[in-house]
Each structure stands twice: as C-alpha cells, then as structure tokens.
Design a protein around this motif. Structure first.
Motif, PDB file in Angstrom:
ATOM      1  N   THR A   1     -12.543  12.087   8.591  1.00 21.62           N
ATOM      2  CA  THR A   1     -12.699  12.947   7.517  1.00 21.62           C
ATOM      3  C   THR A   1     -13.334  14.254   8.072  1.00 21.62           C
ATOM      4  OG1 THR A   1     -13.916  11.339   5.652  1.00 21.62           O
ATOM      5  CG2 THR A   1     -14.971  13.520   5.617  1.00 21.62           C
TER       6      THR A   1
ATOM      7  N   TYR B   1      -5.658   9.514   0.389  1.00 18.02           N
ATOM      8  CA  TYR B   1      -7.404   9.353   1.023  1.00 18.02           C
ATOM      9  C   TYR B   1      -6.640   7.791   0.745  1.00 18.02           C
ATOM     10  CZ  TYR B   1     -12.117   8.266   1.202  1.00 18.02           C
ATOM     11  OH  TYR B   1     -12.937   7.179   1.219  1.00 18.02           O
ATOM     12  N   ILE B   2      -6.261   7.210  -0.672  1.00 20.13           N
ATOM     13  CA  ILE B   2      -6.420   6.066  -0.988  1.00 20.13           C
ATOM     14  C   ILE B   2      -5.194   4.874   0.109  1.00 20.13           C
ATOM     15  CG2 ILE B   2      -5.849   4.574  -3.059  1.00 20.13           C
ATOM     16  CD1 ILE B   2      -6.185   6.439  -4.587  1.00 20.13           C
ATOM     17  N   PHE B   3      -4.727   5.246   0.425  1.00 19.55           N
ATOM     18  CA  PHE B   3      -3.858   4.746   1.100  1.00 19.55           C
ATOM     19  C   PHE B   3      -4.261   4.824   2.657  1.00 19.55           C
ATOM     20  CE2 PHE B   3      -0.955   4.999   5.076  1.00 19.55           C
ATOM     21  CZ  PHE B   3      -0.168   3.742   5.095  1.00 19.55           C
TER      22      PHE B   3
ATOM     23  N   GLN C   1       0.862  -1.247  -0.040  1.00 11.19           N
ATOM     24  CA  GLN C   1       0.061   0.262   0.313  1.00 11.19           C
ATOM     25  C   GLN C   1       0.667   1.011  -0.174  1.00 11.19           C
ATOM     26  OE1 GLN C   1      -0.555  -2.161   2.250  1.00 11.19           O
ATOM     27  NE2 GLN C   1      -2.733  -2.577   2.256  1.00 11.19           N
TER      28      GLN C   1
ATOM     29  N   CYS D   1       0.263   3.921  -3.346  1.00  8.76           N
ATOM     30  CA  CYS D   1       0.274   5.490  -2.725  1.00  8.76           C
ATOM     31  C   CYS D   1       1.061   6.344  -3.022  1.00  8.76           C
ATOM     32  CB  CYS D   1      -0.114   5.255  -1.746  1.00  8.76           C
ATOM     33  SG  CYS D   1      -2.416   4.317  -1.878  1.00  8.76           S
TER      34      CYS D   1
ATOM     35  N   SER E   1       3.734   9.542  -5.884  1.00 11.65           N
ATOM     36  CA  SER E   1       3.878  11.169  -5.689  1.00 11.65           C
ATOM     37  C   SER E   1       5.173  11.603  -5.183  1.00 11.65           C
ATOM     38  CB  SER E   1       2.969  11.372  -3.733  1.00 11.65           C
ATOM     39  OG  SER E   1       1.663  10.284  -4.199  1.00 11.65           O
TER      40      SER E   1
ATOM     41  N   VAL F   1      -4.703  12.902  -2.949  1.00 11.74           N
ATOM     42  CA  VAL F   1      -5.569  11.534  -3.492  1.00 11.74           C
ATOM     43  C   VAL F   1      -4.656   9.847  -3.474  1.00 11.74           C
ATOM     44  CG1 VAL F   1      -5.917  10.349  -5.392  1.00 11.74           C
ATOM     45  CG2 VAL F   1      -6.705  12.809  -5.696  1.00 11.74           C
ATOM     46  N   HIS F   2      -3.638   9.585  -3.303  1.00  7.27           N
ATOM     47  CA  HIS F   2      -2.881   9.168  -3.060  1.00  7.27           C
ATOM     48  C   HIS F   2      -3.254   8.631  -1.574  1.00  7.27           C
ATOM     49  CE1 HIS F   2      -0.141   9.237  -7.241  1.00  7.27           C
ATOM     50  NE2 HIS F   2      -1.373   8.981  -6.585  1.00  7.27           N
TER      51      HIS F   2
ATOM     52  N   ARG G   1      -7.419   4.337   3.332  1.00 12.98           N
ATOM     53  CA  ARG G   1      -8.443   3.720   2.621  1.00 12.98           C
ATOM     54  C   ARG G   1      -8.367   2.393   2.844  1.00 12.98           C
ATOM     55  NH1 ARG G   1     -12.444   1.588   4.061  1.00 12.98           N
ATOM     56  NH2 ARG G   1     -14.843   1.218   3.185  1.00 12.98           N
ATOM     57  N   LEU G   2      -6.703   1.868   2.335  1.00 10.39           N
ATOM     58  CA  LEU G   2      -6.154  -0.231   1.893  1.00 10.39           C
ATOM     59  C   LEU G   2      -5.588  -0.210   3.875  1.00 10.39           C
ATOM     60  CD1 LEU G   2      -4.128   1.148  -0.977  1.00 10.39           C
ATOM     61  CD2 LEU G   2      -6.755  -0.201  -1.159  1.00 10.39           C
ATOM     62  N   THR G   3      -5.469   0.933   4.721  1.00 13.86           N
ATOM     63  CA  THR G   3      -4.991   0.511   5.375  1.00 13.86           C
ATOM     64  C   THR G   3      -5.485   0.480   6.520  1.00 13.86           C
ATOM     65  OG1 THR G   3      -3.286   2.925   5.639  1.00 13.86           O
ATOM     66  CG2 THR G   3      -2.718   0.353   4.322  1.00 13.86           C
TER      67      THR G   3
END
Length: 268
Positions: A223, A176-178, A131, A135, A139, A173-174, A180-182
């Motif tokens: 959030t 947030y994805i990180f 992850q 992510c 960047s 964005v990266h 969400r994944l972790t």
C-alpha cells in the motif's frame, strides 16, 4: 521507526551502494524486451485475424475470434518473458542481500536454468489459478465488451467515458482482492532463489507457513508503494521506481525468511 520505513530505507541504501546503474539497466532491458515482444505479438495477432476473417461469418462474432487469439498468444509470451522476469527478480533479491551484483545475473535463468524457471513459475501459478480466474477474468470480459460496444463510435459519449472509469476502477478493486488472496505466496519465488532444490509445491507451502505472521505487514508495505507504482503511468519514472519497488519487496522477503529461520532454530 516502524518496520516498513526501515525496509524502505534499507532498500534505498542497497541501491545506492553501487547498484543504481545496474538496476536501471536491468529495468531498461525488461522494457526493451517487453516492447519487442508486444510488437511481435501485435503483428502476429493482426496477421492471424486477417487469415481467419472468413471464419467470422460462421462463428458469428469477430470478438470471439479476436479474444481467442489474444488469449492463446499469452502462452508464448509467458514462455519468452518468464525466465527474464525471474532473473530480474533474483537480481534485485541479490541486491537486497549483497553490496555489488553483476549485471549478468539478470540473464541467469535464460542462460542456465530456462526450463526449470518455466516449470517453477507455472506450477506456482497453478496454485493461484482460481484467484486469477475470479479476479482477472471479469476485468478482461468487462474491458473487452466495453471496447467492442464502443469500437464503431467516432466519438465517445460522456456515458462511455464514465463506463471506462467504472471498468478501470473495478480492475483496481480486482487487483487488490487478488493481492489479498495471494499474499501468502509472496515468498515462493524468493525461497526458490535461496534454495533451487525446493519443489514448487513445497515453495508454496513454506511461503504460506512463513507468511502467517506477516501478511498484514506485506500488504501495508505494498500500500505504501502503490503511489510510486501509479507514477509509472508517466513511463519515464519506471526506470527509477521499479528498481526501488523490487528492492523494497526483496528486502522485506529477506527479513521475513531470516526471522522464520531464526524462530525455527530457536524452537529446535
């Protein structure tokens, strides 16, 4: 009142019950150490870059040399800072559970379990390795390349400023994805603070199991905290925002762990 508001209110009350001054002091210590390490690493980076400058003509890229050095220097930084950061996390978790917490708790892992703290951190980090790679590596490359291509310009063009905005937007964005994944590993460190005999592998497995019903709640809470975190750009609010954010997340972890223990006892 929804759960997120209750957690934030409990976090505020925990800080106001005699812990505000020690909490701010803990954050101040972190900043002081981070700044000291930053200047130390910057100095070492500049020194190594000067010493290795003759290699640029063989490697064909100064960017490659600088990027490699910067990446390698991350490791000693982590070795220096991880036990302190984990001590601060444990300090705020104790604030979420107890009324008065001694300031010395900040240095718990530095003074007593330095090696153990490093081992736990790196083993949990390995579980998040892919992850982190998907992510943060893009960047890092985007920002490094953009800096390289604009470094020699005396004045940035309008298009350069736009590219910087695009890159920074992608970093968010990266991030947030990180998250969400972790998020399933959210409880790993808090479980370790509860019981230091649990192995890093079991910490991650138990966290994934406990978080099964609460992933959306934690993401919702993060959030809600995000505007507070953004305010830290102004530097001074950090002294007050970081204690609030850490205590809020710790309070959330406290209740998730307690609810799972309660459910486990009821099932038995």
């Amino acid at each position: 009142m929804n759960p997120e508001k209750k957690i934030k209110l409990q976090a505020k009350n925990a800080l106001n019950e005699g812990n505000q001054v020690t909490a701010v002091s803990a954050v101040f210590i972190i900043f002081a150490v981070f700044i000291a390490v930053f200047y130390l690493v910057t100095g070492i980076d500049s020194l190594l870059a000067a010493v290795l400058e003759p290699l640029n003509e063989y490697l064909g890229s100064e960017l490659f040399v600088q990027g490699t050095l910067s990446a390698l220097l991350i490791i000693p930084c982590l070795i220096l800072l991880v036990p302190l950061v984990m001590g601060v996390m444990r300090f705020f978790y104790k604030i979420a559970k107890e009324k008065n917490v001694a300031f010395s708790e900040v240095f718990y892992y530095i003074s007593k379990r330095y090696g153990t703290a490093l081992g736990v951190f790196f083993r949990i980090a390995l579980r998040c390795l892919w992850q982190i790679a998907i992510c943060f590596l893009p960047s890092y490359l985007e920002l490094t390349l953009l800096t390289y291509f604009t470094a020699e310009k005396e004045k940035l063009a309008f298009s350069d400023h736009l590219w910087y905005l695009v890159v920074y937007a992608l970093i968010f964005v990266h991030l947030y994805i990180f998250l969400r994944l972790t998020v399933r590993y959210f409880l790993s460190f808090f479980l370790y603070f509860e019981d230091e005999t649990i192995s890093p592998r079991d910490l991650c497995d138990i966290s994934c199991r406990y978080m099964d019903r609460f992933e959306k709640n934690v993401m919702k809470l993060i959030t809600f905290l995000f505007p507070w975190i953004i305010s830290c750009i102004l530097i001074f609010p950090c002294l007050f925002v970081i204690p609030y954010v850490f205590t809020t997340l710790s309070t959330s972890a406290k209740w998730i762990i307690a609810l799972n223990h309660q459910k486990k006892n009821e099932d038995e």
